[in-house]
Design an enzyme around this catalytic site. Structure first.
Site, mmCIF file in Angstrom:
data_model
loop_
_atom_site.group_PDB
_atom_site.id
_atom_site.type_symbol
_atom_site.label_atom_id
_atom_site.label_comp_id
_atom_site.label_asym_id
_atom_site.label_seq_id
_atom_site.Cartn_x
_atom_site.Cartn_y
_atom_site.Cartn_z
ATOM 1 N N ASP A 113 0.818 -1.222 0.000
ATOM 2 C CA ASP A 113 0.000 0.000 0.000
ATOM 3 C C ASP A 113 0.849 1.267 0.000
ATOM 4 O OD1 ASP A 113 0.778 -0.859 2.633
ATOM 5 O OD2 ASP A 113 -0.472 0.744 3.452
ATOM 6 N N GLU A 114 0.197 2.354 -0.372
ATOM 7 C CA GLU A 114 0.703 3.725 -0.228
ATOM 8 C C GLU A 114 2.071 3.965 -0.872
ATOM 9 O OE1 GLU A 114 -1.582 5.248 3.733
ATOM 10 O OE2 GLU A 114 0.270 4.161 4.093
#
Length: 578
Positions: free
Chosen positions: A250-251
């Site tokens: 993620d991210e």
């Protein structure tokens, strides 16, 4: 008569007692009218009295049967009812004679995972395993364990272990005890971003996206794959029965910043796939019965043709921690994901989602998140798509951040959130049941106002759920914060820059603000002296020391400085006779 010896009237008589002064005042002001119509006035008084008595006798939340109210005090019944009344009318509905926080929603998934984030304030294994029976009782079915540097990596990866990392024996015990309590264990190992605990080391500097980037690796660097696959293989070594492995992912918002990425000519979506797809295939080839899971955010804008390229290899976990989930999880994304992926997960948050340095979990906010998720889950197209939900409990926002709420301080929030997921709402009765399961004599406070007046000896002295002493510690810190914030607000309001420039100051107000700051300082000093013994029951000494330094001693130092600044202002005003 003293307050302690005062006679407590029954509620019915209290109502009449409140009514009599009003009637007396009315009679004094309207003597002439009463002389003309004493019968009418008497009848009016009786009617009002009957109305008050009727309202007092009407069955309410605080007047349920003795059987269901032994675990909570009448005082807290009333405050909890007030909290329900104050919560958003959009979500608060009535069900029969009791209030419900949220709307009805039948549970649509089999797995309810408790996320254990060990990168911040990792509990002792001896304490963690004591929570497993409670997790099961509260409604959890499994654990999502994010080890980070607490895992006992071996060989070339041994450098990743922190000094206080769990031993192989401790991890084995943890998994064995989870299994004994009917809890599946899913390990989480980061494979793209959130790799500070890896990239901070000199030997892994070469796979950073940029020389100063400790967050994400460079997907175009062939050595990145080697390191990630070694980490997965090492983690799975101690998790032979796990059906899933969470690979993070993620991210990675800086994707494409690596020089090799720029030379590749690939766009961000293709770069993500270039790195992650071989990782998924590695898991499939090496651990045939294990299915990878990843966070969804890097995929949420992908088209169906792009998603199809990984659909058979991974299960996305849609995470959203804000109170109004339905506003941020779009129908369009759900339709694309459901059309492509055979199975999908969801992720809420029971702690660590309200700010990077919070000490006390705002339960009403976490409750709203789960009510909202319950409604969002109803929008999932296609039967059987949703596998389960992970209730995340973040301990740090990244490897270098300070602690959020520690796990023991969030157990009441976890209980409330799991109960909410059961039916899509929290009723008065389920609120009571959760509080009873936790061994609390009062209801779980739903907001900080309730926490401010919370007093429960079972919790205070550790006789409620495991770690309840730490929860009470967070309550005490919250109460000290109230005093500190009030003192600072007085300073900001009555000695703002304009006040100073125009010599327009009320020293008495500043004295009042100082009293609150001194009260807060005294509270923090008391907490500091008592917290060491409490914390060391549940955490290693390094964790206990970091907690005390960042959450107690550091705050005390700032309050002391604020008091000195305020003292200087007060002296100045008095000297100038303002």
């Amino acid at each position: 008569m003293s307050e302690r010896g005062a006679v407590q009237l029954p509620l019915e008589l209290q109502g009449l007692a409140l009514l009599l002064p009003v009637a007396s005042l009315r009679s004094t002001m309207t003597t002439t009218a009463i002389r003309r119509g004493p019968a009418i006035t008497a009848v009016a008084v009786v009617i009002v009295a009957i109305i008050i008595l009727y309202k007092l006798w009407t069955p309410s939340y605080s007047q349920q049967s003795t059987k269901t109210s032994r675990a909570v005090s009448p005082r807290n019944d009333q405050s909890t009812s007030n909290v329900h009344n104050q919560l958003s009318c959009e979500l608060c509905v009535k069900g029969g004679e009791e209030k419900r926080w949220g709307s009805s929603s039948k549970r649509q998934f089999d797995y309810r995972l408790v996320h254990v984030d060990l990168k911040g304030a990792p509990p002792k294994v001896s304490y963690l395993v004591k929570l497993f029976p409670l997790f099961k009782t509260l409604g959890a079915t499994g654990l999502l364990i994010e080890y980070e540097d607490m895992y006992p990596y071996e060989g070339d990866l041994a450098v990743l272990r922190r000094k206080e990392a769990y031993t192989v024996e401790e991890v084995t015990t943890l998994i064995k005890q989870a299994d004994a309590n009917g809890l599946d264990v899913i390990p989480l190992v980061q494979t793209f971003g959130h790799l500070e605990f890896v990239l901070k080391h000199e030997q892994f500097k070469k796979i950073r996206a940029t020389p100063d980037d400790l967050f994400a690796l460079c997907p175009s660097n062939k050595d990145s794959q080697t390191v990630v696959k070694k980490m997965i293989e090492d983690i799975m070594r101690l998790h032979p029965k796990s059906k899933w492995v969470h690979l993070g992912g993620d991210e990675v918002y800086g994707l494409g910043s690596c020089d090799l990425d720029k030379k590749s000519g690939l766009n961000k979506n293709d770069l993500y796939l270039y790195h992650m797809k071989p990782v998924f295939e590695f898991v499939k080839d090496k651990f045939a019965s294990v299915k990878p899971i990843i966070w969804h955010d890097m995929l949420k804008h992908w088209s169906e043709p792009e998603l199809v390229k990984m659909a058979a290899l991974v299960e996305p976990m849609i995470w959203e921690y804000r109170p109004h989930t339905e506003k941020f999880v779009s129908d369009d994304m759900l339709e694309r994901f459901s059309a492509v992926f055979p199975q999908i997960w969801a992720a809420s948050a029971f702690k660590g989602a309200s700010g990077p340095i919070t000490d006390y979990v705002p339960v009403s906010e976490r409750l709203q998140n789960h009510v909202s998720w319950s409604r969002t889950l109803q929008r999932f197209p296609g039967p059987g798509k949703l596998v389960g939900i992970a209730l995340t409990g973040w301990s740090r926002y990244d490897h270098f951040a300070s602690y959020c709420e520690v796990l023991p301080a969030a157990i009441p929030s976890l209980g409330v959130c799991l109960a909410t997921l059961e039916y899509g709402y929290l009723s008065d009765s389920s609120h009571r049941q959760v509080s009873t399961k936790l061994g609390m004599h009062q209801l779980v406070p739903l907001d900080s106002a309730d926490g401010r007046v919370f007093r429960d000896d079972a919790v205070k002295f550790g006789n409620a759920f495991p770690g309840s002493e730490v929860y009470y510690l967070s309550i005490r810190i919250l109460q000290a914060q109230f005093a500190m914030e009030y003192g600072l607000s007085v300073d900001q309001c009555w000695s703002a820059l304009w006040n100073v420039e125009h010599k327009f100051v009320n020293p008495q107000k500043l004295e009042r603000g100082r009293q609150y700051l001194q009260s807060a300082l005294n509270s923090y000093d008391t907490i500091s002296s008592e917290a060491v013994d409490i914390l060391q029951k549940y955490f290693d000494s390094a964790t206990a020391n970091e907690f005390l330094t960042s959450k107690v001693k550091g705050v005390s130092q700032r309050i002391s400085q604020d008091i000195r600044t305020l003292d200087a202002k007060i002296i100045t005003w008095k000297k100038n006779k303002l």
